[in-house]
Design a protein around this motif. Structure first.
Motif, short mmCIF file in Angstrom:
data_model
loop_
_atom_site.label_atom_id
_atom_site.label_comp_id
_atom_site.label_asym_id
_atom_site.label_seq_id
_atom_site.Cartn_x
_atom_site.Cartn_y
_atom_site.Cartn_z
N SER A 17 0.82 -1.21 0.00
CA SER A 17 0.00 0.00 0.00
C SER A 17 0.86 1.27 0.00
N VAL A 18 0.22 2.40 -0.20
CA VAL A 18 0.91 3.69 -0.19
C VAL A 18 1.67 3.84 1.13
N ASP A 19 2.89 4.28 1.05
CA ASP A 19 3.70 4.59 2.23
C ASP A 19 4.16 3.37 3.03
N ASP A 20 4.01 2.19 2.48
CA ASP A 20 4.54 1.03 3.18
C ASP A 20 6.07 1.02 3.11
N SER A 23 9.54 2.52 -2.11
CA SER A 23 10.61 3.31 -2.73
C SER A 23 11.82 3.39 -1.80
N THR A 24 11.54 3.54 -0.50
CA THR A 24 12.63 3.59 0.48
C THR A 24 13.43 2.29 0.46
N LEU A 25 12.72 1.18 0.35
CA LEU A 25 13.39 -0.13 0.33
C LEU A 25 14.33 -0.24 -0.87
N LEU A 60 15.86 8.19 0.74
CA LEU A 60 16.12 7.08 -0.17
C LEU A 60 15.00 6.87 -1.18
N ALA A 61 13.80 7.33 -0.85
CA ALA A 61 12.68 7.14 -1.79
C ALA A 61 12.93 7.92 -3.08
N LEU A 62 13.78 8.96 -3.00
CA LEU A 62 14.04 9.78 -4.19
C LEU A 62 14.84 9.05 -5.26
N GLY A 74 5.16 13.25 -2.97
CA GLY A 74 5.75 12.25 -2.08
C GLY A 74 5.19 10.85 -2.29
N ILE A 75 4.60 10.59 -3.43
CA ILE A 75 4.14 9.23 -3.71
C ILE A 75 4.67 8.78 -5.07
N THR A 76 4.63 7.49 -5.28
CA THR A 76 5.03 6.93 -6.57
C THR A 76 3.81 6.86 -7.47
N ILE A 77 3.96 7.36 -8.70
CA ILE A 77 2.85 7.32 -9.65
C ILE A 77 3.06 6.20 -10.65
N ALA A 96 6.97 -0.16 -8.02
CA ALA A 96 5.59 0.09 -8.47
C ALA A 96 4.86 0.95 -7.45
N PRO A 97 3.88 1.72 -7.90
CA PRO A 97 3.13 2.57 -6.99
C PRO A 97 2.18 1.78 -6.11
N GLY A 98 1.92 2.31 -4.89
CA GLY A 98 1.01 1.63 -3.98
C GLY A 98 -0.42 2.13 -4.11
N HIS A 99 -0.55 3.36 -4.59
CA HIS A 99 -1.88 3.98 -4.61
C HIS A 99 -2.83 3.23 -5.53
N GLU A 100 -4.07 3.04 -5.06
CA GLU A 100 -5.04 2.26 -5.82
C GLU A 100 -5.24 2.81 -7.23
N VAL A 152 8.08 -7.55 6.10
CA VAL A 152 7.37 -6.77 7.12
C VAL A 152 8.28 -5.60 7.48
N ASN A 153 7.89 -4.40 7.04
CA ASN A 153 8.76 -3.22 7.10
C ASN A 153 8.45 -2.35 8.33
N LYS A 154 9.33 -1.41 8.56
CA LYS A 154 9.22 -0.44 9.67
C LYS A 154 9.27 -1.13 11.03
N ILE A 189 12.06 -6.33 8.34
CA ILE A 189 13.10 -5.37 7.93
C ILE A 189 12.80 -3.95 8.43
N SER A 190 13.79 -3.12 8.38
CA SER A 190 13.57 -1.67 8.44
C SER A 190 14.29 -1.08 7.23
N ALA A 191 13.51 -0.65 6.25
CA ALA A 191 14.09 -0.11 5.03
C ALA A 191 14.83 1.18 5.34
N LYS A 192 14.24 1.98 6.23
CA LYS A 192 14.81 3.29 6.53
C LYS A 192 16.15 3.16 7.23
N ALA A 193 16.19 2.31 8.27
CA ALA A 193 17.44 2.17 9.02
C ALA A 193 18.40 1.19 8.34
N1 LIG Z 1 10.11 4.14 10.64
C1 LIG Z 1 10.27 3.73 9.39
N2 LIG Z 1 9.78 4.50 8.38
C2 LIG Z 1 9.93 4.06 7.13
C3 LIG Z 1 10.58 2.85 6.83
N3 LIG Z 1 10.57 2.67 5.48
C4 LIG Z 1 9.95 3.74 4.96
N4 LIG Z 1 9.55 4.59 5.94
C5 LIG Z 1 8.86 5.87 5.76
O1 LIG Z 1 7.57 5.65 5.20
C6 LIG Z 1 7.22 6.71 4.33
C7 LIG Z 1 6.81 6.18 2.96
O2 LIG Z 1 7.91 5.59 2.31
P1 LIG Z 1 7.96 5.41 0.73
O3 LIG Z 1 9.17 4.59 0.47
O4 LIG Z 1 7.82 6.70 0.03
O5 LIG Z 1 6.62 4.57 0.53
P2 LIG Z 1 6.08 3.85 -0.78
O6 LIG Z 1 5.58 2.53 -0.36
O7 LIG Z 1 7.11 3.86 -1.84
O8 LIG Z 1 4.86 4.75 -1.20
P3 LIG Z 1 4.13 4.80 -2.66
O9 LIG Z 1 5.19 4.45 -3.61
O10 LIG Z 1 3.62 6.16 -2.83
O11 LIG Z 1 3.08 3.77 -2.63
C8 LIG Z 1 8.43 7.63 4.26
O12 LIG Z 1 8.21 8.70 5.14
C9 LIG Z 1 9.57 6.74 4.75
O13 LIG Z 1 10.61 7.47 5.32
C10 LIG Z 1 11.11 2.07 7.93
O14 LIG Z 1 11.70 1.02 7.76
N5 LIG Z 1 10.90 2.57 9.17
#
Ligand SMILES: Nc1nc2c(ncn2[C@@H]2O[C@H](COP(=O)(O)OP(=O)(O)OP(=O)(O)O)[C@@H](O)[C@H]2O)c(=O)[nH]1
Lengths: 420, 323
Positions: A17-20, A23-25, A60-62, A74-77, A96-100, A152-154, A189-193
């Motif tokens: 889904s959106v914001d899961d 892109s960060t991963l 990293l999403a950039l 701030g979303i993937t299209i 791929a984008p998450g938005h429906e 399983v992220n975040k 996982i934690s994609a961000k960290a």
């Molecule tokens: N705490 C935490 N935040 C995260 C993690 N991974 C991503 N985020 C945050 O979640 C938000 C969305 O991340 P994106 O990578 O843009 O999400 P996305 O799934 O690509 O979104 P769409 O492509 O628009 O569907 C951002 O603010 C990230 O910084 C993580 O492992 N931990």
């Protein structure tokens, strides 16, 4: 098909889904696997300063959100493709984008992938059912024949709680099984960290399994086409010294000089007299090779015909799974253009068998319309006999698209289930 | 529940050995597959389009594309013209190569000149020496209209740049030549939709999935000739903004800059006013491939003056019809 020791290629797509964190991963995978160039890393530090940014400041999403509108919102299209290699494997990643609203772009990305990495956001999903988009994406990926990996992220945001992970892992496994699939792996996982993506940082003492990169480097890259019966759509016909050369790519199976072939749809038969290429003649051509075939008999074969192994199934009507991809809903009675292999014919949806209720998991509901993102099973009738290979048997030719003849939009993706 | 179980395609794991009775299948390597994919795309779109053309600059990507087009249509000749959008600011070496290659295969080479668009008044530049790179879009669209092209093959790769990474293999352009990145057609499997209304066209990128390294490896494997500026040679340059800018009549040194003669090569070739070489001692393809493996700056980042200005520069230009 690469039987030797050359590093194999894996094509995978991220879903969820959106914001899961898809892109960060991908940004994380590329960054940690050293798949980014210096100038590209610099651009992640908000694009302003010209010095190397600290890792913590990188967005990293950039890495993949390459459109202006994506960076603004701030979303993937739409899908971004990235290419990188480790010593063990080369990868083509589709973000791929998450938005429906953009599900059709996920379908585009998944159609050429081997594996899907379905992300689940631990922070926002803990104690709740999986999100609808998670269900939809897993359903679509499975329909398209992909191997499912769940991340399983975040996990950092839930304090690396083992019970949160186990609860979500069991929900993901349950969803996959309801579809008839078994996840290849489920990884916290934690994609961000960057925990457990490429490196382990010790936050997950209770987890003994592989990192996501370990999984991606070892998951079998599956060759859809190697074992099927011969299918070669004829893309062009060339003439040389009075011989006709039928040009196309072997989409499934293999062909040898001397093999019997059937021309579809005419069902005339002949044998292969020669396999020609710019680089010289071949004795055998396999799935994936673009060649020119010469037949022993002088048949009338044209662009759009198919050269196949004897026994090829043809049918005027088929039952197919369908994803509706167009903002314009299905117009009952309309003849759409159906593209399959090198052939384009006219086709009409005769009946909707059911539309899948994505929210209610696997139950289907009756329906009399099809609109954007609907996943349905339909009965379809064509003006010319269709190649009735089931998608699951011969995916390279069992899939088709419907094109709206008024707008030229690609309106639907179909997967043949049976001749009807 | 039974009707809802989606059965999965039967798949053969790689490395599991050939199926019984199918021993000794020739194995396709990564370059074989990329080449075959490009051939498939070329044949598919050429079969559908009424008036296709291949964008040909004499650069390495278009050299690869032309080579593959010859393979795709053999024994027939390449069934469409080559089109070069010529800024007039060229490396002479590249133009000589362009003409020689087109002549060698008997191809019809059309040259659309930015010069002519300037004369027509459709391109206006503040100064005569300004980069004509962005103006190419105007000239290209004029050529498309003049010749009625409905499909243009280009050698662009997704690994070049972020907005290219987003583009379909067959990418629709409206009757103003504009790309709408937010509403791209879905593209499923290898079923391309090149259908257009009158006045519209598609851009087609058979090398979408190639990386810079793939291109160099393929050039080496197929022994494709290239203009000499792709190989290391001594050249007068100045250092500007982290880049090496070649010193030419159009790009003189700025006050305070020091002209040095360095061993350089070009990784990509375009308008002389915005294409920069990289420091290199690679005089053959093997050495170039080694350098490519070690490079830590992307092809565009190392070589393009114009794209550095803005992240979104390329996307904007592409939306307006640039290739
Ligand atoms: N705490 C935490 N935040 C995260 C993690 N991974 C991503 N985020 C945050 O979640 C938000 C969305 O991340 P994106 O990578 O843009 O999400 P996305 O799934 O690509 O979104 P769409 O492509 O628009 O569907 C951002 O603010 C990230 O910084 C993580 O492992 N931990």
């Amino acid at each position: 098909m690469t039987v030797g020791s050359a590093p194999s290629l894996l094509r995978f797509v991220t879903a969820g889904s959106v914001d899961d964190g898809k892109s960060t991963l991908i940004g994380r995978l590329l960054y940690d696997a050293k798949g980014l160039m210096r100038d590209q890393v610099r651009a992640l530090g908000q694009g302003r300063n010209r010095t190397e940014p600290d890792e913590g400041d990188l967005d990293l999403a950039l890495v993949t959100d390459g459109l202006e509108a994506e960076r603004e919102q701030g979303i993937t299209i739409d899908v971004a493709y990235r290419y990188f290699a480790t010593p063990n494997r080369s990868f083509i990643i589709a973000d791929a984008p998450g938005h429906e609203q953009y599900t059709r772009n996920l379908v585009t990305a998944a159609s050429t992938a081997d594996v899907v990495v379905v992300l689940v956001d631990a922070a926002r999903t803990q104690g709740k059912p999986l999100k609808i988009q998670t269900r939809r994406h897993m359903t679509l990926a499975h329909m398209l024949g992909l191997t499912i990996v769940v991340a399983v992220n975040k996990m950092d945001a839930v304090g690396w709680s083992k019970s949160v992970f186990e609860d979500l892992a069991s929900k993901a496994r349950h969803l996959a099984r309801a579809l008839g699939a078994e996840p290849h792996a489920i990884v916290p996982i934690s994609a961000k960290a960057g925990d457990n993506v490429v490196e382990r940082r010790g936050t997950d003492a209770w987890y003994a399994g592989p990192t996501l990169m370990d999984v991606l480097e070892t998951v079998p890259a599956l060759d859809l086409a190697a074992r099927g019966p011969l299918r070669m759509p004829v893309q062009r016909v060339a003439v040389q010294d009075g011989r006709r050369l039928y040009q196309g790519r072997v989409e499934s199976g293999l062909v040898r000089v001397g093999d019997p072939v059937v021309v579809a749809p005419s069902r005339r038969t002949s044998t292969v007299a020669a396999i020609e290429t710019f680089d010289g003649p071949l004795g055998v051509a396999v799935a994936g090779q673009s060649v020119s075939l010469v037949l022993a008999d002088d048949l009338d074969v044209a662009r759009g015909d198919l050269l196949a192994a004897p026994g090829v199934p043809l049918a005027h009507a088929v039952v197919a799974d369908l994803c509706w991809l167009d903002e314009t809903p299905w117009r009952p009675g309309t003849k759409y253009l159906l593209k399959q292999g090198a052939a384009t014919s006219q086709a009409r949806i005769d009946a909707i068998v059911h539309v899948r209720d994505v929210a209610g998991l696997s139950e289907a509901r009756p329906a009399d319309g099809l609109s954007l993102n609907d996943i349905a099973q339909v009965r379809l009738k064509a003006g010319m006999p269709l190649l009735a290979d089931r998608f699951e048997d011969v995916p390279a030719v069992g899939g088709f698209v419907l094109i709206d003849p008024l707008t030229n939009q690609t309106a639907a993706a179909g997967m043949i289930q049976a001749a009807a | 529940m039974t009707t809802d179980v989606i059965t999965r395609p039967a798949r053969t794991p790689v490395g599991g050995g050939p199926p019984p009775g199918q021993a000794r299948r020739p194995a396709l390597d990564a370059l074989d597959r990329l080449e075959s994919e490009a051939i498939h795309i070329l044949r598919d779109v050429a079969g559908h389009a009424a008036r296709p053309a291949l964008l040909y600059s004499g650069g390495k990507d278009s050299a690869v594309l032309l080579h593959i087009a010859r393979k795709a249509f053999w024994p027939a000749p390449v069934p469409f013209p080559l089109l070069h959008v010529d800024t007039g600011h060229n490396f002479p070496d590249v133009i000589a190569y362009r003409d020689a290659q087109a002549a060698a295969i008997g191809a019809d080479l059309l040259v659309a000149r930015v010069e002519d668009s300037i004369a027509r008044g459709t391109v206006r530049l503040a100064r005569a020496t300004d980069s004509r790179n962005a103006a190419q879009a105007v000239t290209l669209l004029e050529a498309i209209e003049e010749h009625g092209f409905d499909a243009l093959f280009g050698g662009a790769r997704r690994d070049e740049e972020k907005s290219r990474a987003k583009e379909r293999i067959v990418s629709h352009r409206d009757s103003f030549g504009q790309w709408n990145p937010k509403a791209q057609r879905p593209e499923l499997w290898n079923l391309y939709n090149a259908r257009v209304q009158p006045g519209e066209h598609v851009r087609v990128f058979p090398l979408s999935n190639w990386t810079e390294r793939d291109v160099w490896s393929y050039i080496a494997r197929e022994a494709i000739p290239l203009p000499a500026i792709y190989f290391a040679h001594p050249r007068a340059v100045v250092r500007r903004g982290g880049l090496l800018v070649p010193v030419t009549d159009l790009t003189p040194p700025l006050p305070g800059e020091t002209v040095e003669t360095l061993s350089v090569r070009f990784r990509t070739v375009g308008d002389i006013t915005c294409t920069c070489p990289v420091a290199s001692t690679a005089t053959d393809l093997a050495a170039i491939i080694d350098e490519t493996d070690l490079a830590d700056v992307s092809e565009r980042g190392a070589t393009r003056l114009d794209d550095q200005a803005s992240e979104a520069a390329m996307e904007r230009r592409k939306r307006e019809g640039y290739f």
